[in-house]
Scaffold this motif. Sequence first.
Motif, PDB file in Angstrom:
ATOM      1  N   ASP A  27       0.817  -1.141   0.158  1.00  0.00           N
ATOM      2  CA  ASP A  27      -0.098  -0.048   0.013  1.00  0.00           C
ATOM      3  C   ASP A  27       0.857   1.237   0.059  1.00  0.00           C
ATOM      4  O   ASP A  27       1.733   1.666   0.826  1.00  0.00           O
ATOM      5  N   PRO A  28       0.768   2.093  -1.302  1.00  0.00           N
ATOM      6  CA  PRO A  28       1.720   3.349  -0.983  1.00  0.00           C
ATOM      7  C   PRO A  28       1.276   4.636  -0.540  1.00  0.00           C
ATOM      8  O   PRO A  28       1.672   5.544  -0.624  1.00  0.00           O
ATOM      9  N   SER A  29      -0.002   4.395   0.146  1.00  0.00           N
ATOM     10  CA  SER A  29      -0.547   5.524   0.926  1.00  0.00           C
ATOM     11  C   SER A  29       0.256   6.118   1.797  1.00  0.00           C
ATOM     12  O   SER A  29       0.915   5.348   2.500  1.00  0.00           O
ATOM     13  N   ALA A  30       0.169   7.462   1.918  1.00  0.00           N
ATOM     14  CA  ALA A  30       1.048   8.264   2.875  1.00  0.00           C
ATOM     15  C   ALA A  30       0.395   8.053   4.206  1.00  0.00           C
ATOM     16  O   ALA A  30      -1.027   8.112   4.583  1.00  0.00           O
ATOM     17  N   ALA A  31       0.984   8.159   5.263  1.00  0.00           N
ATOM     18  CA  ALA A  31       0.629   8.158   6.632  1.00  0.00           C
ATOM     19  C   ALA A  31      -0.146   9.457   6.960  1.00  0.00           C
ATOM     20  O   ALA A  31       0.179  10.642   6.454  1.00  0.00           O
ATOM     21  N   ALA A  85     -16.348  -5.770   3.714  1.00  0.00           N
ATOM     22  CA  ALA A  85     -14.822  -6.021   4.511  1.00  0.00           C
ATOM     23  C   ALA A  85     -13.839  -4.646   4.465  1.00  0.00           C
ATOM     24  O   ALA A  85     -13.104  -4.355   5.458  1.00  0.00           O
ATOM     25  N   PRO A  86     -13.898  -3.985   3.226  1.00  0.00           N
ATOM     26  CA  PRO A  86     -13.009  -2.908   3.145  1.00  0.00           C
ATOM     27  C   PRO A  86     -13.164  -1.739   4.193  1.00  0.00           C
ATOM     28  O   PRO A  86     -12.110  -1.257   4.413  1.00  0.00           O
ATOM     29  N   LEU A  87     -14.368  -1.563   4.814  1.00  0.00           N
ATOM     30  CA  LEU A  87     -14.780  -0.579   5.784  1.00  0.00           C
ATOM     31  C   LEU A  87     -13.836  -0.878   7.058  1.00  0.00           C
ATOM     32  O   LEU A  87     -13.404  -0.042   7.843  1.00  0.00           O
ATOM     33  N   LEU A  88     -13.444  -2.208   7.367  1.00  0.00           N
ATOM     34  CA  LEU A  88     -12.569  -2.535   8.641  1.00  0.00           C
ATOM     35  C   LEU A  88     -11.261  -2.021   8.585  1.00  0.00           C
ATOM     36  O   LEU A  88     -10.494  -1.728   9.699  1.00  0.00           O
ATOM     37  N   PHE A  89     -10.888  -1.697   7.470  1.00  0.00           N
ATOM     38  CA  PHE A  89      -9.308  -1.341   7.317  1.00  0.00           C
ATOM     39  C   PHE A  89      -9.067  -0.210   6.368  1.00  0.00           C
ATOM     40  O   PHE A  89      -7.846  -0.041   5.654  1.00  0.00           O
ATOM     41  N   ALA A  92      -6.535   2.476   7.212  1.00  0.00           N
ATOM     42  CA  ALA A  92      -5.023   1.931   7.647  1.00  0.00           C
ATOM     43  C   ALA A  92      -4.474   1.715   6.357  1.00  0.00           C
ATOM     44  O   ALA A  92      -3.241   1.998   6.297  1.00  0.00           O
ATOM     45  N   LYS A  93      -5.253   0.751   5.534  1.00  0.00           N
ATOM     46  CA  LYS A  93      -4.836   0.411   4.285  1.00  0.00           C
ATOM     47  C   LYS A  93      -5.705   0.838   3.006  1.00  0.00           C
ATOM     48  O   LYS A  93      -6.387   0.025   2.627  1.00  0.00           O
ATOM     49  N   PRO A  94      -5.763   1.991   2.745  1.00  0.00           N
ATOM     50  CA  PRO A  94      -6.841   2.363   1.825  1.00  0.00           C
ATOM     51  C   PRO A  94      -6.639   1.779   0.363  1.00  0.00           C
ATOM     52  O   PRO A  94      -7.771   1.613  -0.210  1.00  0.00           O
ATOM     53  N   VAL A  95      -5.577   1.441  -0.151  1.00  0.00           N
ATOM     54  CA  VAL A  95      -5.284   1.245  -1.339  1.00  0.00           C
ATOM     55  C   VAL A  95      -5.805  -0.326  -1.365  1.00  0.00           C
ATOM     56  O   VAL A  95      -6.254  -0.681  -2.434  1.00  0.00           O
ATOM     57  N   TRP A  96      -5.481  -1.138  -0.254  1.00  0.00           N
ATOM     58  CA  TRP A  96      -5.791  -2.570  -0.300  1.00  0.00           C
ATOM     59  C   TRP A  96      -7.490  -2.538  -0.345  1.00  0.00           C
ATOM     60  O   TRP A  96      -8.266  -3.262  -0.691  1.00  0.00           O
ATOM     61  N   ALA A  97      -8.056  -1.582   0.542  1.00  0.00           N
ATOM     62  CA  ALA A  97      -9.376  -1.485   0.734  1.00  0.00           C
ATOM     63  C   ALA A  97     -10.022  -1.261  -0.603  1.00  0.00           C
ATOM     64  O   ALA A  97     -10.977  -1.910  -1.056  1.00  0.00           O
ATOM     65  N   TRP A  98      -9.374  -0.328  -1.349  1.00  0.00           N
ATOM     66  CA  TRP A  98     -10.136  -0.071  -2.708  1.00  0.00           C
ATOM     67  C   TRP A  98      -9.840  -1.225  -3.633  1.00  0.00           C
ATOM     68  O   TRP A  98     -10.947  -1.734  -4.457  1.00  0.00           O
ATOM     69  N   ALA A 131     -13.870   4.111   0.007  1.00  0.00           N
ATOM     70  CA  ALA A 131     -12.682   3.597  -0.375  1.00  0.00           C
ATOM     71  C   ALA A 131     -11.846   4.322  -1.252  1.00  0.00           C
ATOM     72  O   ALA A 131     -10.726   4.862  -1.132  1.00  0.00           O
ATOM     73  N   LEU A 132     -12.381   4.920  -2.382  1.00  0.00           N
ATOM     74  CA  LEU A 132     -11.843   5.967  -3.341  1.00  0.00           C
ATOM     75  C   LEU A 132     -11.547   7.092  -2.758  1.00  0.00           C
ATOM     76  O   LEU A 132     -10.451   7.880  -2.973  1.00  0.00           O
ATOM     77  N   PHE A 133     -12.395   7.596  -1.876  1.00  0.00           N
ATOM     78  CA  PHE A 133     -12.321   9.012  -1.158  1.00  0.00           C
ATOM     79  C   PHE A 133     -10.662   8.875  -0.295  1.00  0.00           C
ATOM     80  O   PHE A 133      -9.959   9.710  -0.363  1.00  0.00           O
ATOM     81  N   TYR A 134     -10.560   7.673   0.389  1.00  0.00           N
ATOM     82  CA  TYR A 134      -9.526   7.534   1.312  1.00  0.00           C
ATOM     83  C   TYR A 134      -8.264   7.427   0.614  1.00  0.00           C
ATOM     84  O   TYR A 134      -7.227   7.740   0.859  1.00  0.00           O
ATOM     85  N   VAL A 135      -8.395   6.708  -0.719  1.00  0.00           N
ATOM     86  CA  VAL A 135      -7.168   6.567  -1.426  1.00  0.00           C
ATOM     87  C   VAL A 135      -6.782   8.129  -2.100  1.00  0.00           C
ATOM     88  O   VAL A 135      -5.610   8.318  -1.935  1.00  0.00           O
ATOM     89  N   ALA A 136      -7.725   8.837  -2.325  1.00  0.00           N
ATOM     90  CA  ALA A 136      -7.416  10.232  -2.786  1.00  0.00           C
ATOM     91  C   ALA A 136      -6.794  10.969  -1.823  1.00  0.00           C
ATOM     92  O   ALA A 136      -6.192  11.971  -2.099  1.00  0.00           O
ATOM     93  N   MET A 137      -7.223  10.796  -0.444  1.00  0.00           N
ATOM     94  CA  MET A 137      -6.674  11.507   0.535  1.00  0.00           C
ATOM     95  C   MET A 137      -5.298  11.122   0.959  1.00  0.00           C
ATOM     96  O   MET A 137      -4.510  11.934   1.569  1.00  0.00           O
ATOM     97  N   ARG A 138      -5.003   9.886   0.787  1.00  0.00           N
ATOM     98  CA  ARG A 138      -3.649   9.322   1.118  1.00  0.00           C
ATOM     99  C   ARG A 138      -2.706   8.897   0.199  1.00  0.00           C
ATOM    100  O   ARG A 138      -1.460   9.232   0.323  1.00  0.00           O
ATOM    101  N   ALA A 139      -3.017   8.368  -0.935  1.00  0.00           N
ATOM    102  CA  ALA A 139      -1.875   7.795  -1.872  1.00  0.00           C
ATOM    103  C   ALA A 139      -1.682   9.007  -2.712  1.00  0.00           C
ATOM    104  O   ALA A 139      -2.127  10.032  -2.864  1.00  0.00           O
ATOM    105  N   PRO A 140      -0.565   8.553  -3.602  1.00  0.00           N
ATOM    106  CA  PRO A 140       0.462   9.698  -4.622  1.00  0.00           C
ATOM    107  C   PRO A 140      -0.865   9.850  -5.507  1.00  0.00           C
ATOM    108  O   PRO A 140      -1.747   9.169  -5.754  1.00  0.00           O
TER     109      PRO A 140
END
Length: 411
Positions: A27-31, A85-89, A92-98, A131-140
């Motif tokens: 998961d390449p998302s930033a902390a 299930a993606p809502l559970l993590f 922490a891991k938005p790209v894996w959730a997506w 999931a897409l919203f969290y990816v956009a907030m955290r990932a490159p």
Amino acid sequence: MTVNLRVMSSFLARTARDLLRTVWGPDPSAAPVRRPVRRRWFTPLLRPAGLLAWIGLTAVTQRYYQDNRHLNALVAAGLAVLVMAPLLFVRAKPVWAWRLTTVGLVLGTYHRVDAEAWPWVVTNVLVALVALFYVAMRAPFGVTLWSTVISCLILWWAVPTANGASATLLVVAVAILGEQIQVRRRAQAELHVQEERSELAEARRALLEERARIARELHDVVAHSMSLLAVRAETAPYRLPDLPESARAEFVEVAASARQTLVELRRMLGALRTSPGEPERAPQPALTDLPELIGTARNAGLRIDAQLTLDGEVTPATGLAAYRIVQEALSNAARHAAGARVHVTVQVRGGHLELVIRNEPGPEPATVAGSGHGLLGMRERAVVLGGTLRAEPTADGGFEVVATLPVEETQ
């Protein structure tokens, strides 16, 4: 042409790397930017409440698959868990959730009914958007772009053309919103770091300036004494004509040493000076100047009760430090407790000069925030002379400065 091909090749390579990072790999998302969280009474209840909500939504999704798509309980339960299930993590891991959400979107169309306006249950759509919203907030940005494109491709594949345009706008809007939040948070984090660096640099600069000022003042005191010593040594042969020749030679050497020491002190002063300009020519204040200082503060509006015992002998350096400490303490009282009564006690006791400056609580809360540089300067003056200084709030809401300075020079 060669440059264009090189740019195009670099762009394609970077795009391919972003696609690979999106569909597979860690998961390449930033902390997320950590902010201090204010805990309230209900904070410990959020996690169990969220888990109960997740179980309830999963049960609702299972019931939908059983009632509307006529799936058996086991298949419906498995598909519902996969969708939710993606809502559970996701935090922490938005790209894996997506990634898991895309699988849920594809399998969520299983055994769809033609009468359904959408190929997915509502919870499936909501989880995908979260999931897409969290990816956009955290990932490159590249990962966010590919996640949005892949989500749109799945949307165009499963949704009728009539509803595809509005759904696409919703997906793109969610991605843009998350990306803008990430940009804003990153800017805030960088601004916070710059502010901390600026405050640290300001504190260091103020401390260095105060140390240089103390060194200059002490230099002036020592230089005055050394000048007197040199003059007395040089004039001794003329004031005392009956001195033997050996004593005259000794006085000449003492005068030469004193002059050399003065040169070294002036060189040190030049190295410590932090700002250009003419040197101060006014005499440095002494302990006996405290009544004048307190009188000036009273004329400025301070209500001061002073008990000054100035009949003890102190060194010029101690007198100067005491004057500056009282001066800074009165300035702090004027800034932070305007209108409050100030009690000043100065006395020589037990081989030490004791200073106590205490102000009562002000009639109104202080509106001027202090930098703390004045307290650092007062403490630095006391430590340089081998003394101590304590500055802290009092039990009644006032403030007290207690300093103990040695009367004689410490070795």
